[in-house]
Design a protein around this motif. Structure first.
Motif, short mmCIF file in Angstrom:
data_model
loop_
_atom_site.label_atom_id
_atom_site.label_comp_id
_atom_site.label_asym_id
_atom_site.label_seq_id
_atom_site.Cartn_x
_atom_site.Cartn_y
_atom_site.Cartn_z
N GLY A 84 25.03 22.52 13.65
CA GLY A 84 24.25 21.32 12.79
C GLY A 84 24.88 21.43 11.27
N LEU A 85 25.22 20.35 10.77
CA LEU A 85 25.76 20.18 9.52
C LEU A 85 24.57 19.64 8.64
N GLY A 86 23.23 19.76 8.94
CA GLY A 86 22.35 19.37 7.92
C GLY A 86 21.72 20.16 6.95
N VAL A 87 20.65 20.08 6.32
CA VAL A 87 20.24 21.14 5.22
C VAL A 87 20.06 22.42 5.56
N ASN A 89 28.58 17.49 16.19
CA ASN A 89 29.29 16.12 17.01
C ASN A 89 29.28 15.07 16.02
N GLY A 90 28.90 14.88 14.90
CA GLY A 90 29.02 13.89 13.85
C GLY A 90 30.21 14.08 13.45
N ASP A 91 30.86 12.69 12.87
CA ASP A 91 32.38 12.89 12.22
C ASP A 91 32.18 11.66 11.24
N GLY A 92 31.35 11.32 10.71
CA GLY A 92 31.19 10.11 9.60
C GLY A 92 31.53 10.67 8.22
N ASP A 93 31.38 9.96 7.20
CA ASP A 93 31.94 10.09 5.81
C ASP A 93 30.95 11.21 5.57
N ALA A 94 29.69 11.28 5.50
CA ALA A 94 28.82 12.17 4.95
C ALA A 94 29.21 13.48 5.58
N HIS A 95 29.58 13.47 6.99
CA HIS A 95 29.81 14.97 7.59
C HIS A 95 30.97 15.51 6.97
#
Length: 505
Positions: free
Chosen positions: A18-21, A42-48
């Motif tokens: 997880g790439l959250g806080v 699994n996310g790969d958006g700009d924020a990630h």
């Protein structure tokens, strides 16, 4: 569990899920202690990608989205992994954790890591201050006073921190609230005691946790899609009592919380302490003639009671919030806090937005924002605080049913305005248990929907009534989060007030 025997993090291969806080906090902390860290998501958006770039600049490997072999980064266990550290929301049956279990790799959460790093945090602070005399006794890490429950966790934790501050103690509200707990444990600030909010997710992944004292405020069905059953959910909540040294605080009105105390394996001498909105028995805190009283942490508790504060010192003095205050007071008293600090801390406390928050009074009707009431248990507590009520409810039900909620609140309802994806479920419950209550079914999700809901509620209300936003549902069908939903409600009330002022000018 292998993580309990950790003496050094140097060169350990750790995967952070997880790439959250909390994931970022764990990754940075462990890399700073010499671990070889890989973060998967699994996310790969700009924020990630932006977060990944920051971690990669610190020598941390990050795997996002779809891998070259076609698999998902968050489902494939990196080769050589010795420990997985998960973010709270990842389900126990996630493919990554199944892969870890297949090769005997432990999975823990950020709270477990923080608990294991307490001694290292003390050493780091001592080193920064120039060290201590070898002859001096080593200072113990800050004690943890922990809070969980289906509802009221954040408010109770913040109340507890306010009381501890009023007692002159160095403290912070941490955990499932505010600053990641790992950052606090390893930070430069020295604390005497921490007020720790813990979710069922976090407790599930914290097997080594053994706190000073803990409270379970209440238990009601929630997050069952994650836990799999009410029994599993309750068991994870009950983990907060394991190994308690001083007090296990339970809700007298919710026998399930006392059952968790009875099932817990605690330290010798640890006491069960109840809180109640009625007159307390021995080893309880409660209310007598508008006074919060303690019959647990006093001499000769069979006969004596200690006044702590007045009900009017609690903000707001709704029944469920008085219960929160009693639980916070019990934990503070377990830590040795004097009665005056309980009173002063409760007086100083200001609740967060969207928690039974007064918005305005328009045409002698009061408007209350409890957008944080995202499940039936929270909504029932909110509805119980007001009468008569025009109820604005609805959103994503998350598998909840509404019969008991409506049955208990029926006599208080002047009317109901229903919004959101699952409003039909509430409408059906109202038809079964409160057929005489007028209901407005608002079939719209545009940006003006909340203003329309407030206008419909105003039309149903009479002078002296309360229009209450207590949705009993999650917000994501119409709003980014419950904060945005509450903001929309407050904006709508202000617009209604402005329209009313213009009409009467």
């Amino acid at each position: 569990m292998g993580s309990r025997q950790v003496t050094s993090w140097q060169d350990r291969n750790i995967t952070v899920a997880g790439l959250g806080v909390s994931g970022i906090s764990a990754a940075r902390a462990l890399a700073g202690l010499g671990a070889v860290v890989t973060v998967v998501d699994n996310g790969d958006g700009d924020a990630h990608r932006a977060r990944a770039a920051e971690l990669q600049a610190q020598g941390i490997t990050v795997r996002l989205g779809r891998l070259a072999d076609g698999g998902q980064a968050g489902e494939v266990l990196p080769e050589g992994t010795e420990l997985v550290v998960t973010s709270p929301g990842w389900k126990p049956d996630s493919p990554l954790f199944q892969a870890a279990a297949a090769v005997g790799v432990d999975v823990v959460g950020d709270v477990e890591i923080a608990w294991l790093l307490r001694e290292i945090g003390q050493e780091l602070r001592a080193a920064r201050s120039g060290g201590t005399d070898a002859a001096e006794p080593r200072k113990a890490p800050a004690a943890w006073l922990a809070v969980t429950g289906t509802n009221g966790k954040t408010t109770t934790t913040q109340m507890l921190a306010s009381i501890l501050k009023a007692a002159g103690l160095r403290t912070a509200a941490v955990g499932n609230i505010g600053t990641p707990i790992i950052d606090v444990v390893l930070g430069e600030q020295e604390y005497d005691v921490l007020a720790v909010e813990l979710s069922s997710y976090q407790l599930h992944w914290a097997p080594s946790l053994r706190v000073h004292s803990a409270a379970v405020l209440n238990l009601a069905p929630d997050h069952l899609d994650w836990h799999g059953s009410m029994e599993a959910y309750a068991a994870d909540k009950g983990r907060i009592y394991e190994g308690n040294t001083i007090a296990c605080v339970y809700n007298v009105a919710d026998p399930a919380t006392e059952n968790l105390v009875m099932e817990a394996d605690v330290e010798e001498g640890c006491r069960a302490i109840g809180f109640t909105l009625g007159a307390p028995g021995p080893s309880m805190l409660g209310v007598v003639d508008g006074i919060l009283v303690d019959r647990a942490f006093v001499e000769n508790r069979q006969k004596n009671a200690q006044e702590l504060a007045e009900v009017s010192d609690v903000n707001p003095p709704a029944p469920h919030n008085i219960a929160n205050a009693l639980a916070a007071a019990a934990l503070a008293r377990a830590f040795g806090v004097e009665p005056r600090a309980v009173r002063d801390g409760l007086r100083d406390f200001r609740p967060d937005a969207h928690r039974v928050a007064y918005v305005d009074e328009v045409d002698s009707v009061t408007y209350i924002d409890d957008s944080k009431a995202t499940n039936t248990h929270a909504a029932e507590a909110s509805l119980a605080a007001f009468e008569p009520v025009v109820w604005i409810a609805g959103g994503l039900a998350k598998g909840a049913t509404f019969d008991e909620l409506v049955r208990n609140a029926a006599k208080r309802l002047r009317g109901a305005v229903l919004i959101g994806a699952d409003r039909a479920l509430i409408a059906e419950a109202l038809a079964r248990h409160a057929p005489e209550v007028p209901v407005v079914d608002l079939d719209r999700t545009d940006t003006g929907a909340m203003l329309a809901a407030v206008r419909e509620a105003a039309a149903l209300a009479e002078p002296g009534d309360t229009v209450l936003l207590a949705p009993a549902c999650a917000s994501m069908d119409m709003f980014a989060n419950y904060n945005k939903r509450g903001d929309a409600f407050a904006d709508a009330v202000r617009e209604l007030a402005a329209e009313n002022a213009a009409d009467t000018a």
